[in-house]
Design an enzyme around this catalytic site. Structure first.
Site, PDB file in Angstrom:
ATOM      1  N   HIS A  68     -41.501  10.444 -13.675  1.00  0.00           N
ATOM      2  CA  HIS A  68     -41.794  10.638 -15.106  1.00  0.00           C
ATOM      3  C   HIS A  68     -42.564  11.936 -15.369  1.00  0.00           C
ATOM      4  O   HIS A  68     -42.551  12.443 -16.489  1.00  0.00           O
ATOM      5  CB  HIS A  68     -42.634   9.471 -15.642  1.00  0.00           C
TER       6      HIS A  68
ATOM      7  N   ASP B 184     -34.400   3.815  -9.998  1.00  0.00           N
ATOM      8  CA  ASP B 184     -35.579   3.147 -10.530  1.00  0.00           C
ATOM      9  C   ASP B 184     -35.228   2.450 -11.843  1.00  0.00           C
ATOM     10  O   ASP B 184     -34.306   2.849 -12.548  1.00  0.00           O
ATOM     11  CB  ASP B 184     -36.682   4.188 -10.765  1.00  0.00           C
TER      12      ASP B 184
ATOM     13  N   HIS C 264     -36.742   2.579 -14.499  1.00  0.00           N
ATOM     14  CA  HIS C 264     -37.025   3.455 -15.638  1.00  0.00           C
ATOM     15  C   HIS C 264     -36.266   4.770 -15.524  1.00  0.00           C
ATOM     16  O   HIS C 264     -35.945   5.208 -14.423  1.00  0.00           O
ATOM     17  CB  HIS C 264     -38.532   3.740 -15.704  1.00  0.00           C
TER      18      HIS C 264
ATOM     19  N   ASP D  47     -38.329  -1.424  -8.691  1.00  0.00           N
ATOM     20  CA  ASP D  47     -38.665  -2.298  -9.815  1.00  0.00           C
ATOM     21  C   ASP D  47     -37.422  -2.908 -10.466  1.00  0.00           C
ATOM     22  O   ASP D  47     -37.522  -3.618 -11.456  1.00  0.00           O
ATOM     23  CB  ASP D  47     -39.553  -1.571 -10.858  1.00  0.00           C
TER      24      ASP D  47
END
Ligand SMILES: [Zn+2]
Length: 659
Positions: free
Chosen positions: A433, A470, A472, A557
C-alpha cells in the site's frame, strides 16, 4: 541410441518417402530404420503391391528385403531393415513405444474425394497414435536437395511457444530460414467502444504488432541471432486462415502440433492440423505435444537447462522489532509463527538462507520521495509515531522497514545470479500500500515496488511481472508503475474493500496502458475459483508478457480463517497458485520467482500457508491446479474473465480466445 523410422509399404511412393528419410537422417546424423509391415489388406481401397499378393511369409520377407536394399543402394547413411506382420499403423506404433524413435517418416498419397475420406484418416490416425513426431511426405512432389525454409504453425498456447523453440532449433540444424504462421482473432467488438480510447483499427493493428513481436521473441536467444525469422500473420480463425498462409508460402517443410483430443472432438471439430495434413502442399512434420520435451535427437538441445538450485529464504530478527503500542492485526506474532514453523521443518525442506542487509537511501529513493524516507527515518528518534490511524512506527521500525526492502533486493540478487532457484521473503512491515510519499495500510516502504525497480534499473531486467494475490489492492505498486510498460502489475483483490482502488478500468496510462490488470473479486472466492482465474487469465497474460522475473505480493489474508478478509482460500490453494506461477517462471525466466509476504493475520493459518508455499517452491510437493479448478464456480469466474477480456483484449493476444 535414437533412430529415424521410415515406414515403407514398397509402393511406388516409397522412393520419395525413403529419399526424405535419408535427407533428414543425414542432417541429424541419426541411423535410419526401414520398417516394413507385411499385411493382407482387408480394405479394398488400399493400393495393392506385388508383395501383398500370394506367396508365403518367408518368401515375401525376402522379396521385401531385396526391394528395400534396392531402394537404399546408393545412400551414405547408416541403415537397417525391420519387418513385422500386421496392420502397418499398429506395428509402427508398437515399435515406437518400445524403442527410441526420434521421428517416423511415412507417405501420404494426397488422395481426393471418397478415397481421401477413408485413406486420409489412416495417416491422421497414425499421427494421433504415435508417441513421437511424424513426417508426412507428399510422394508426388520432388524431394528438395536442401531445406531452405521451415515453416511452423503457432497458436497462443504454451505448447505453441515450445513448438516454435523446437522448430527454431531444427531450422538452425538445417541452416534453413524459419517462417512462423499464426492466426489472431480480432480482440475487440467494433460495436463496443468502452473503454479503449484508441480507434478500433489502430487497436487491432497494435495488437497485431504485439503478437508479431511476441512470436519472434519465442525463438530462444542464442538461436535468434543466427536465424532469419519471418512472421506471417492473418486475422481470423486459425482453421480458416492458416492453410491459406501455408499454400501461399509453400515452405520446404511445415511443422504443426498435434494435441490428443477425444475421438468425438476430432470428428465434430476437425482441426487446423488435420486440414493441413490433408491439404498442405509441403511435407508436414506433425508433432504430438507430449513429445516436445523428448525426441532430443530430432530437436537438439535448444533450451537452457532448468535451474535445479534450492529455494532461498530470508530471516532477520530486525523484522520482529517493528512493534505496535496496543493490539494490532499486523504484529510481530505473525512472523514469530513463521519462524517457529521454519525451525520445525528444518532439515525436511531444502531451504537456503539468503544473507541480506538494509536498503540504502539511494535504493529507497528509487521509488520513494527523499523527504518521505527522511521522515520515516526520523521516527527512529521517537518511541512511537502514529503515521495514520492504522499505520504505526516504533523506534526500530525504520530499521525493520529498510531491512525488509533490503531482503527483497537480496532475494532478487540470489535468483538473478542463480544462487537459488526461487525465494520466499517473509518481511514486516508489509509494503504494497505504501505510496511514493505516504505511509498507509500498515505499510512504510513499498518492498515489492522497490524490488521491481531494482530488478529493472539495476539488474537490467527488461520486463518484471508483479502478481498481487493479497486480499487488498496494492495501490502503491500500481501507482508507481502505472505508466511503465516494463512492469506488469496483476492484482486479484476483494472489492470493494480497503484501500478502495483496483477497479477494472484502472488499467495503466500512456505507454503503460494495459500493463496494470485489476481483477476485483466479490466475497467468498475459494481455492478452485482463484486457481481457475489464474489459469484462465493470469498465466496466459504472464506468458504473453514473457517476464525476466516474477515478484509476488503474497498476502495470506485471503485464507478462509483470516479475521480481516472474507475469502475462502486454503493451504492447498496457495500451493496451487504457487505452482501455476512456478510454471510461468519456468517457461519464461529460468524459474526466477520471488514471493514477498504482505498480509495474513491469522497466525496459525499464515504459517501453515507459508509452509505449503515453501514446500511447493522446493518441489517437495507438486500441486495439481487442475484438480482444484474443477471446484471453480463459473458464475464467479466467468464474469471476471469476460470483463477483463473486454478491457484488455486489445493489448494481450492470449485474451482473444476468451471471447
Ligand atoms: Zn492485505
Amino acid at each position: 541410441m535414437e533412430s529415424i523410422l521410415c515406414s515403407v509399404d514398397l509402393s511406388p511412393a516409397s522412393k520419395s518417402v525413403a529419399a526424405w528419410a535419408i535427407l533428414v537422417a543425414r542432417r541429424l546424423n541419426l541411423p535410419l530404420l526401414l520398417f516394413h509391415a507385411i499385411h493382407v489388406p482387408s480394405d479394398p481401397l488400399h493400393p495393392s503391391t506385388e508383395f501383398e499378393r500370394g506367396g508365403d511369409l518367408a518368401h515375401r520377407r525376402a522379396r521385401s528385403s531385396a526391394a528395400i536394399e534396392k531402394l537404399m543402394q546408393t545412400t551414405d547413411v547408416t541403415w537397417r531393415i525391420e519387418m513385422a506382420s500386421g496392420d502397418p499403423a499398429e506395428m509402427v506404433q508398437q515399435y515406437c513405444r518400445t524403442h527410441h524413435v526420434a521421428l517416423v517418416v511415412a507417405g501420404s498419397q494426397g488422395l481426393t474425394g471418397l478415397k481421401r475420406f477413408f485413406m486420409g484418416t489412416v495417416v491422421e490416425r497414425m499421427v494421433r497414435m504415435l508417441p513421437c513426431p511424424m513426417l508426412v511426405v507428399r510422394p508426388g512432389r520432388p524431394v528438395p536437395r536442401q531445406i531452405r525454409v521451415i515453416g511452423v504453425c503457432c497458436d497462443r498456447s504454451e505448447d505453441g511457444r515450445v513448438l516454435v523453440t523446437r522448430a527454431a532449433a531444427l531450422a538452425l540444424g538445417f541452416k534453413a530460414d524459419l517462417s512462423i504462421y499464426s492466426a489472431l482473432e480480432a480482440a475487440l467488438d467494433p460495436a463496443v467502444g468502452e473503454p479503449v480510447e484508441v480507434p478500433y483499427g489502430e487497436a487491432q493493428s497494435d495488437l497485431q504488432m504485439r503478437w508479431q513481436e511476441k512470436l519472434v521473441a519465442m525463438v530462444p536467444p542464442g538461436i535468434r541471432e543466427s536465424l532469419k525469422v519471418t512472421v506471417h500473420l492473418a486475422f481470423g480463425e486459425a482453421m480458416d486462415e492458416i492453410p491459406g498462409l501455408v499454400r501461399d508460402r509453400q515452405p520446404d517443410l511445415l511443422i504443426v502440433g498435434v494435441r490428443n483430443r477425444s475421438t468425438l472432438g476430432q470428428w465434430m471439430a476437425g482441426s487446423t492440423t488435420e486440414t493441413l495434413l490433408r491439404q498442405a502442399p509441403s511435407p508436414v512434420l506433425a508433432v504430438p505435444t507430449g513429445s516436445l520435451t523428448s525426441s532430443l535427437g530430432l530437436w537438439g538441445h535448444p533450451n537452457l537447462p532448468p535451474q535445479n538450485g534450492p529455494t532461498g529464504i530470508v530471516r532477520d530478527d530486525a523484522f520482529l522489532a517493528h512493534r505496535c503500542a496496543g493490539r494490532h492485526p499486523e504484529n510481530h506474532k505473525r512472523l514469530e509463527g513463521i519462524y517457529a514453523m521454519l525451525d520445525a521443518v528444518e532439515g525436511t525442506l531444502p531451504l537456503t538462507s539468503i544473507v541480506s542487509g538494509a536498503a540504502s537511501l539511494e535504493d529507497l529513493t528509487q521509488v520513494h520521495d527523499l523527504a518521505y524516507v527522511l521522515r520515516i527515518a526520523a521516527t527512529a528518534k521517537q518511541d512511537y509515531t502514529q503515521l495514520t490511524p492504522d499505520t504505526y512506527a516504533c523506534s526500530r521500525s525504520y530499521e525493520a522497514a529498510s531491512r525488509a526492502v533490503g531482503a527483497v533486493m537480496a532475494a532478487i540478487d540470489a535468483v538473478a545470479n542463480g544462487a537459488v532457484r526461487n525465494a520466499f521473503v517473509p518481511v514486516r512491515p508489509p509494503g504494497h500500500h505504501a505510496e511514493v510519499s505516504r505511509a498507509i495500510g500498515f505499510c512504510l516502504f513499498n518492498n515489492v515496488a522497490v524490488g521491481a525497480e531494482y530488478a529493472r534499473a539495476v539488474k537490467g531486467m527488461q520486463r518484471v511481472l508483479v502478481v498481487d494475490w493479497d486480499l487488498h489492492h496494492g495501490n502503491g505498486i500500481q501507482h508507481f508503475f502505472e505508466e511503465d510498460p516494463s512492469v506488469l502489475y496483476i492484482s486479484t483483490h476483494q472489492y470493494p474493500c480497503f484501500p478502495g482502488t483496483g477497479h477494472y478500468l484502472e488499467m495503466g496510462r500512456g505507454r503503460g496502458e494495459g500493463y496494470t490488470i485489476n481483477l476485483p473479486l466479490g466475497k467468498g472466492w475459494g481455492d478452485g475459483d482463484y486457481v481457475a482465474l489464474y489459469q484462465q487469465l493470469v498465466a496466459p497474460v504472464a506468458l504473453d508478457f514473457d517476464p525476466d522475473l516474477i515478484l509476488v505480493a503474497a498476502g495470506f489474508d485471503i485464507h478462509k480463517q483470516d479475521p480481516v478478509g472474507r475469502m475462502r482460500v486454503t493451504e492447498e490453494g496457495f500451493a496451487a497458485l504457487t505452482r501455476i506461477l512456478m510454471e510461468v517462471a519456468q517457461a519464461c525466466c529460468q524459474d526466477r520467482l520471488v514471493l514477498v509476504l504482505e498480509g495474513g493475520y491469522h497466525v496459525k493459518a499464515l504459517s501453515a500457508s507459508v509452509r505449503a508455499v515453501l514446500s511447493e517452491l522446493s518441489d517437495q510437493t507438486h500441486a495439481d491446479p487442475a484438480v482444484l479448478a474443477i471446484k471453480a464456480k463459473a458464475r464467479r469466474v466467468r464474469p471476471v474473465v469476460k470483463r477483463c477480456t473486454h478491457v484488455h483484449g486489445h493489448i494481450w493476444p492470449c485474451l482473444c480466445s476468451n471471447k
